[in-house]
Write a protein that holds these residues in place. Structure first.
Motif, PDB file in Angstrom:
ATOM      1  N   SER A   1     -19.895  28.610 -30.777  1.00  0.00           N
ATOM      2  CA  SER A   1     -18.761  29.438 -30.353  1.00  0.00           C
ATOM      3  C   SER A   1     -17.625  29.342 -31.362  1.00  0.00           C
ATOM      4  N   ARG A   2     -17.605  28.233 -32.096  1.00  0.00           N
ATOM      5  CA  ARG A   2     -16.551  28.084 -33.111  1.00  0.00           C
ATOM      6  C   ARG A   2     -16.799  28.979 -34.314  1.00  0.00           C
ATOM      7  N   TYR A   3     -18.039  29.477 -34.464  1.00  0.00           N
ATOM      8  CA  TYR A   3     -18.305  30.482 -35.501  1.00  0.00           C
ATOM      9  C   TYR A   3     -17.598  31.790 -35.151  1.00  0.00           C
ATOM     10  N   ASP A   4     -17.534  32.119 -33.870  1.00  0.00           N
ATOM     11  CA  ASP A   4     -16.780  33.298 -33.441  1.00  0.00           C
ATOM     12  C   ASP A   4     -15.299  33.131 -33.783  1.00  0.00           C
ATOM     13  N   LYS A   5     -14.785  31.923 -33.585  1.00  0.00           N
ATOM     14  CA  LYS A   5     -13.388  31.660 -33.938  1.00  0.00           C
ATOM     15  C   LYS A   5     -13.175  31.788 -35.442  1.00  0.00           C
ATOM     16  N   LEU A   6     -14.167  31.326 -36.209  1.00  0.00           N
ATOM     17  CA  LEU A   6     -14.083  31.436 -37.664  1.00  0.00           C
ATOM     18  C   LEU A   6     -14.014  32.902 -38.076  1.00  0.00           C
ATOM     19  N   LYS A   7     -14.858  33.717 -37.479  1.00  0.00           N
ATOM     20  CA  LYS A   7     -14.860  35.152 -37.802  1.00  0.00           C
ATOM     21  C   LYS A   7     -13.569  35.833 -37.360  1.00  0.00           C
ATOM     22  N   ALA A   8     -12.915  35.259 -36.341  1.00  0.00           N
ATOM     23  CA  ALA A   8     -11.663  35.833 -35.832  1.00  0.00           C
ATOM     24  C   ALA A   8     -10.447  35.392 -36.640  1.00  0.00           C
ATOM     25  N   GLY A   9     -10.673  34.533 -37.640  1.00  0.00           N
ATOM     26  CA  GLY A   9      -9.568  34.131 -38.511  1.00  0.00           C
ATOM     27  C   GLY A   9      -9.107  32.705 -38.351  1.00  0.00           C
ATOM     28  N   GLU A  10      -9.621  31.994 -37.336  1.00  0.00           N
ATOM     29  CA  GLU A  10      -9.291  30.579 -37.191  1.00  0.00           C
ATOM     30  C   GLU A  10     -10.195  29.748 -38.107  1.00  0.00           C
ATOM     31  N   VAL A  11      -9.807  28.495 -38.332  1.00  0.00           N
ATOM     32  CA  VAL A  11     -10.636  27.602 -39.152  1.00  0.00           C
ATOM     33  C   VAL A  11     -10.846  26.294 -38.384  1.00  0.00           C
ATOM     34  N   PRO A  12     -11.830  26.253 -37.474  1.00  0.00           N
ATOM     35  CA  PRO A  12     -12.125  25.011 -36.759  1.00  0.00           C
ATOM     36  C   PRO A  12     -12.533  23.907 -37.728  1.00  0.00           C
ATOM     37  N   ASN A  13     -12.291  22.662 -37.340  1.00  0.00           N
ATOM     38  CA  ASN A  13     -12.603  21.525 -38.218  1.00  0.00           C
ATOM     39  C   ASN A  13     -14.043  21.540 -38.702  1.00  0.00           C
ATOM     40  N   VAL A  14     -14.977  21.932 -37.828  1.00  0.00           N
ATOM     41  CA  VAL A  14     -16.387  21.892 -38.177  1.00  0.00           C
ATOM     42  C   VAL A  14     -16.739  22.887 -39.279  1.00  0.00           C
ATOM     43  N   PHE A  15     -15.871  23.887 -39.486  1.00  0.00           N
ATOM     44  CA  PHE A  15     -16.071  24.866 -40.550  1.00  0.00           C
ATOM     45  C   PHE A  15     -14.990  24.765 -41.623  1.00  0.00           C
ATOM     46  N   ASN A  16     -14.400  23.615 -41.741  1.00  0.00           N
ATOM     47  CA  ASN A  16     -13.309  23.420 -42.692  1.00  0.00           C
ATOM     48  C   ASN A  16     -13.725  22.403 -43.743  1.00  0.00           C
ATOM     49  N   LEU A  17     -13.792  22.818 -45.010  1.00  0.00           N
ATOM     50  CA  LEU A  17     -14.184  21.897 -46.075  1.00  0.00           C
ATOM     51  C   LEU A  17     -13.175  20.771 -46.245  1.00  0.00           C
ATOM     52  N   GLU A  18     -11.928  21.007 -45.877  1.00  0.00           N
ATOM     53  CA  GLU A  18     -10.918  19.951 -45.958  1.00  0.00           C
ATOM     54  C   GLU A  18     -11.250  18.790 -45.025  1.00  0.00           C
ATOM     55  N   PHE A  19     -12.021  19.071 -43.982  1.00  0.00           N
ATOM     56  CA  PHE A  19     -12.455  18.034 -43.043  1.00  0.00           C
ATOM     57  C   PHE A  19     -13.932  17.694 -43.226  1.00  0.00           C
ATOM     58  N   SER A  20     -14.483  18.023 -44.405  1.00  0.00           N
ATOM     59  CA  SER A  20     -15.902  17.743 -44.718  1.00  0.00           C
ATOM     60  C   SER A  20     -16.832  18.394 -43.703  1.00  0.00           C
ATOM     61  N   GLY A  21     -16.517  19.662 -43.379  1.00  0.00           N
ATOM     62  CA  GLY A  21     -17.294  20.390 -42.399  1.00  0.00           C
ATOM     63  C   GLY A  21     -18.414  21.210 -43.004  1.00  0.00           C
ATOM     64  N   GLY A  22     -19.085  21.974 -42.145  1.00  0.00           N
ATOM     65  CA  GLY A  22     -20.182  22.841 -42.562  1.00  0.00           C
ATOM     66  C   GLY A  22     -21.471  22.518 -41.822  1.00  0.00           C
ATOM     67  N   ALA A  23     -22.414  23.438 -41.884  1.00  0.00           N
ATOM     68  CA  ALA A  23     -23.678  23.290 -41.153  1.00  0.00           C
ATOM     69  C   ALA A  23     -24.529  22.147 -41.682  1.00  0.00           C
ATOM     70  N   LEU A  24     -24.475  21.887 -42.980  1.00  0.00           N
ATOM     71  CA  LEU A  24     -25.248  20.777 -43.543  1.00  0.00           C
ATOM     72  C   LEU A  24     -24.801  19.456 -42.936  1.00  0.00           C
ATOM     73  N   ALA A  25     -23.493  19.274 -42.845  1.00  0.00           N
ATOM     74  CA  ALA A  25     -22.938  18.024 -42.314  1.00  0.00           C
ATOM     75  C   ALA A  25     -23.088  17.918 -40.813  1.00  0.00           C
ATOM     76  N   ASP A  26     -23.023  19.045 -40.115  1.00  0.00           N
ATOM     77  CA  ASP A  26     -22.998  18.995 -38.659  1.00  0.00           C
ATOM     78  C   ASP A  26     -24.392  18.973 -38.032  1.00  0.00           C
ATOM     79  N   LEU A  27     -25.308  19.793 -38.530  1.00  0.00           N
ATOM     80  CA  LEU A  27     -26.634  19.900 -37.927  1.00  0.00           C
ATOM     81  C   LEU A  27     -27.769  19.466 -38.850  1.00  0.00           C
ATOM     82  N   ASN A  28     -27.748  19.953 -40.072  1.00  0.00           N
ATOM     83  CA  ASN A  28     -28.884  19.697 -40.963  1.00  0.00           C
ATOM     84  C   ASN A  28     -28.992  18.227 -41.346  1.00  0.00           C
ATOM     85  N   ILE A  29     -27.910  17.501 -41.199  1.00  0.00           N
ATOM     86  CA  ILE A  29     -27.935  16.068 -41.496  1.00  0.00           C
ATOM     87  C   ILE A  29     -28.965  15.349 -40.624  1.00  0.00           C
ATOM     88  N   TYR A  30     -29.187  15.839 -39.400  1.00  0.00           N
ATOM     89  CA  TYR A  30     -30.209  15.247 -38.531  1.00  0.00           C
ATOM     90  C   TYR A  30     -31.603  15.430 -39.125  1.00  0.00           C
TER      91      TYR A  30
END
Length: 327
Positions: free
Chosen positions: A153-182
């Motif tokens: 759901s935070r991807y929808d926020k990203l598309k709407a112009g927000e930058v949630p921590n999980v999609f923020n490189l300043e917070f070491s975010g991204g799909a690799l770090a959040d899911l693919n790391i498993y």
């Protein structure tokens, strides 16, 4: 093992539920930056102590272990301060942003005689241990396919112009770090460090990866690891050998059940694991803590270093840069 938590996200809720199920673990206190949130979270989980000042948390002598579930970029800072304060650490994945940060923490934990654990669920699950025991049945392992795709759901926020921590490189975010790391943990626990690593991401504005495919190459085998927060899929892991295959039903961090197909026979294995996938890792951590098994803890750290090296190489191949890379 008495624990204070840093963070109040959904993963900490799940941690609290798991901790209540493990003998020898007690949650002593919780930390959040705001008093209202800290107090509400403590009351929700019937925890007596709450804190809004990190220094006060670390100075408190009523507990011995810190569980860190802050934004990824803050893992190193909090873990280092906690180790310096004489606390054992359970840190959410990804352990740190870089290999260098992790190596500093490991050396500090050794100097202090403290435990340092990475909370990554899948490789502690009973079903993962079944996979390790049954893997020989597939013969020479050739291919691993791992897919963990979960539309956020935070991807929808990203598309709407927000930058949630999980999609923020300043917070070491991204799909690799959040899911693919498993997926990386799963494959590397079975096969060790890969010979080569390539990550092909789908990037959003600003360069953060919202999904991607990581390819791990070994001498006689290869693995494709898919992690996606901008699509959804049936999640599974498939291990293919020249004599059969093993299918994991569910993502690499859940492993709902296992199917072994070899020698013309199919065996379905469902151990009825605890629905809270954090219980198994906490049982392992508590056992090492209670028995003071620093050797076992060091082996897990060696695995974490291998994963972090692979994670860092994957990011480098895709041009994904965190602030920690510039230090």
């Amino acid at each position: 093992m008495k624990i204070a938590t840093i963070g109040t996200g959904f993963i900490v809720d799940r941690f609290m539920e798991a901790a209540r199920q493990v003998d020898g673990i007690e949650v002593y206190g919780v930390y959040s930056r705001t008093e209202d949130r800290a107090k509400a979270f403590a009351e929700k989980h019937a925890v007596q102590n709450y804190f809004t000042d990190v220094d006060a948390v670390l100075a408190d002598q009523g507990y011995d272990t810190v569980y860190i579930a802050s934004p990824n970029s803050l893992h190193y800072e909090y873990a280092k301060a906690a180790l310096e304060a004489g606390k054992h650490i359970i840190c959410e994945k990804p352990f740190t942003s870089t290999v260098e940060e992790l190596e500093v923490l490991i050396e500090l934990s050794k100097d202090k005689g403290l435990f340092l654990f990475e909370a990554v669920t899948g490789i502690h699950l009973p079903h993962f241990k079944v996979i390790e025991q049954e893997l020989h049945k597939v013969g020479d392992l050739k291919i691993i396919q791992a897919n963990y795709s979960q539309y956020s759901s935070r991807y929808d926020k990203l598309k709407a112009g927000e930058v949630p921590n999980v999609f923020n490189l300043e917070f070491s975010g991204g799909a690799l770090a959040d899911l693919n790391i498993y997926n990386l943990h799963f494959v590397i626990r079975l096969l060790g460090r890969p010979e080569a690593v390539t990550y092909v991401p789908n990037k959003f504005e600003g360069g953060v990866d919202t999904s991607g495919v990581c390819v791990l190459q070994y001498v006689n085998s290869a693995a494709t690891c898919i992690g996606s927060k901008d699509t959804k899929s049936e999640n599974s892991v498939l291990l293919q050998g020249d004599a059969g295959y093993i299918k994991v039903n569910g993502s690499a961090n859940i492993i709902d059940s296992v199917e072994v197909v070899a020698n013309g026979e199919k065996e379905s294995i469902d151990l009825g694991q605890n629905p809270n996938n954090m219980v198994a890792e906490l049982e392992d951590f508590e056992a090492m803590y209670r028995s003071r098994d620093y050797g076992a803890a060091a082996a897990w750290l060696e695995h974490s270093v291998s994963v972090m090296e692979t994670f860092e190489k994957a990011r480098e191949s895709a041009g994904i840069i965190y602030p920690a890379d510039r230090k």
